[in-house]
Design an enzyme around this catalytic site. Structure first.
Site, PDB file in Angstrom:
ATOM      1  CE  LYS A  52       4.750   0.446  -5.857  1.00 41.92           C
ATOM      2  NZ  LYS A  52       5.622  -0.313  -4.976  1.00 41.92           N
ATOM      3  CD  GLN A  96       4.205  -3.468  -3.600  1.00 45.03           C
ATOM      4  OE1 GLN A  96       4.849  -2.983  -4.528  1.00 45.03           O
ATOM      5  NE2 GLN A  96       3.720  -2.724  -2.633  1.00 45.03           N
ATOM      6  CG  ASP A 119      11.544  -1.158  -4.111  1.00 38.48           C
ATOM      7  OD1 ASP A 119      10.787  -0.178  -4.118  1.00 38.48           O
ATOM      8  OD2 ASP A 119      11.169  -2.340  -4.243  1.00 38.48           O
TER       9      ASP A 119
HETATM   10  N1  L34 Z   1       9.097  -3.479  -2.836  1.00 41.77           N
HETATM   11  N2  L34 Z   1       7.309  -2.970  -1.482  1.00 41.77           N
HETATM   12  C1  L34 Z   1       8.270  -2.557  -2.324  1.00 41.77           C
HETATM   13  N3  L34 Z   1       8.425  -1.256  -2.668  1.00 41.77           N
HETATM   14  C2  L34 Z   1       7.597  -0.313  -2.175  1.00 41.77           C
HETATM   15  O1  L34 Z   1       7.782   0.972  -2.483  1.00 41.77           O
HETATM   16  C3  L34 Z   1       6.561  -0.712  -1.327  1.00 41.77           C
HETATM   17  N4  L34 Z   1       5.617   0.174  -0.821  1.00 41.77           N
HETATM   18  C4  L34 Z   1       5.150  -0.012   0.552  1.00 41.77           C
HETATM   19  C5  L34 Z   1       4.658  -1.471   0.654  1.00 41.77           C
HETATM   20  N5  L34 Z   1       5.524  -2.414  -0.036  1.00 41.77           N
HETATM   21  C6  L34 Z   1       6.457  -2.060  -0.959  1.00 41.77           C
HETATM   22  C7  L34 Z   1       4.668   0.802  -1.539  1.00 41.77           C
HETATM   23  O2  L34 Z   1       4.641   0.808  -2.757  1.00 41.77           O
HETATM   24  C8  L34 Z   1       4.038   0.999   0.650  1.00 41.77           C
HETATM   25  N6  L34 Z   1       3.751   1.388  -0.718  1.00 41.77           N
HETATM   26  C9  L34 Z   1       2.691   2.219  -1.114  1.00 41.77           C
HETATM   27  C10 L34 Z   1       2.577   2.722  -2.406  1.00 41.77           C
HETATM   28  C11 L34 Z   1       1.522   3.521  -2.777  1.00 41.77           C
HETATM   29  C12 L34 Z   1       0.551   3.847  -1.887  1.00 41.77           C
HETATM   30  C13 L34 Z   1       0.652   3.369  -0.599  1.00 41.77           C
HETATM   31  C14 L34 Z   1       1.708   2.559  -0.225  1.00 41.77           C
HETATM   32  C15 L34 Z   1      -0.598   4.690  -2.335  1.00 41.77           C
HETATM   33  O3  L34 Z   1      -0.729   4.971  -3.480  1.00 41.77           O
HETATM   34  N7  L34 Z   1      -1.515   5.094  -1.417  1.00 41.77           N
HETATM   35  C16 L34 Z   1      -2.659   5.884  -1.746  1.00 41.77           C
HETATM   36  C17 L34 Z   1      -3.923   5.203  -1.281  1.00 41.77           C
HETATM   37  C18 L34 Z   1      -4.114   3.852  -1.849  1.00 41.77           C
HETATM   38  C19 L34 Z   1      -5.362   3.166  -1.323  1.00 41.77           C
HETATM   39  O4  L34 Z   1      -6.467   3.723  -1.491  1.00 41.77           O
HETATM   40  O5  L34 Z   1      -5.226   2.074  -0.750  1.00 41.77           O
HETATM   41  C20 L34 Z   1      -2.546   7.251  -1.085  1.00 41.77           C
HETATM   42  O6  L34 Z   1      -3.141   8.187  -1.588  1.00 41.77           O
HETATM   43  O7  L34 Z   1      -1.871   7.336  -0.059  1.00 41.77           O
END
Ligand code: L34
Length: 284
Positions: A52, A96, A119
């Protein structure tokens, strides 16, 4: 054979659009600012928060990180939220999740000013979503909508099945599909005939939190399959809720994990923060 929907590509388009608009705002002396709070040492949360911050830099926002220790009290966290609510450099506040067990998540969500709640978790914004009159859309469901739209597949009139009923994904997801005139079914752990219901879906969104939960026999030929799951296997490998290898053969379009919904969540957060900055400066 299905076509892969690239969250990387679609998220890049969204971020480029945000960056262009941000450059315009900056000419007027306005730089959007996002405050991100992380409490404790959850490694996955750390990865997401870093992404982020990186995205903020890419689109030209200021980002402010508050990394607090695991033992932070609810009162201390509420104090920080209050401070950020009153800080004019901060347009968006994100705490988060998950938070440590001794902190009540709803108390924090309710304390974030609705107009800085990028959010869209605050009850005021959740209510706005119900009536289809929103400033902010919750990032993950909004990202899923962008991914579906990128395929060109029409949602109106289609059978849309959401597996999962969380406040953060399942429920708002169903509402966004409904606003686009999908015929929406929400399935969950008590659902009977899950396989049958899913097999009827033209658009299937899996937000269960269990690796390989959606198997080939649950998917209609030619369905659009969106995988919101983010499960870490014991070998450290990241995997979604969908048995990708086998489902891929049946779906018309499918999202990968990683590189599907995850990057979209972050791109939509950028979009919401831009919207917040415009609102605070009375530009919309
Ligand atoms: N307050 N909490 C708040 N807002 C959110 O919007 C989130 N979320 C969820 C968990 N808690 C939160 C996220 O940001 C899930 N989440 C989230 C964001 C980004 C990714 C996954 C979950 C992401 O970038 N995933 C990558 C892989 C990352 C890795 O290698 O671990 C992908 O390509 O899917």
């Amino acid at each position: 054979m299905s076509k892969l929907i690239s969250g990387k590509e679609v998220s890049l388009k969204v971020k480029n659009q945000v960056a262009e608009e941000t450059a315009e705002l900056k000419k007027q002396g306005i730089t959007p600012g996002l405050a991100v709070i992380i409490v404790g040492n959850d490694p996955a949360s750390r990865v997401y928060v870093n992404s982020k911050k990186k995205a903020c830099a890419e689109v030209g926002f200021n980002s402010y990180e508050y990394a607090l220790p695991e033992e932070t009290t609810q009162e201390e966290l509420l104090e920080l939220v209050e401070k950020l609510n009153n800080d004019n450099n901060v347009n968006g506040i994100l705490c988060q999740l998950p938070l440590p067990k001794h902190i009540e998540e709803n108390a924090i969500i309710n304390a974030i000013k609705a107009e800085k709640d990028v959010d869209a978790f605050h009850p005021f914004n959740v209510g706005k979503i119900m009536i289809g009159e929103y400033a902010f859309l919750p990032c993950t469901p909004a990202g899923v909508m962008e991914l579906i739209d990128s395929t060109g597949v029409e949602i109106s009139g289609k059978s849309c099945v959401v597996i999962g009923r969380s406040n953060i994904v399942g429920k708002p997801m169903a509402m966004l599909l409904l606003h686009r005139s999908g015929t929406v079914t929400i399935c969950h752990s008590k659902t009977q005939n899950l396989q049958e219901i899913c097999r009827n879906a033209d658009i299937l969104v899996a937000a269960v939190g269990r690796a390989n939960f959606v198997t080939e026999d649950m998917v209609k030929d030619g369905a659009v399959v969106i995988d919101v799951g983010m499960n870490r296997l014991e070998n450290g490998k990241l995997c979604g809720d969908v048995d990708f290898e086998n489902v891929e053969k049946k779906a018309s379009y499918i999202t990968p994990v990683p590189g599907g919904v995850g990057p979209m969540t972050i791109a939509m957060l950028m979009k919401n923060t831009l919207t917040a900055a415009k609102m605070h400066n009375k530009l919309i």
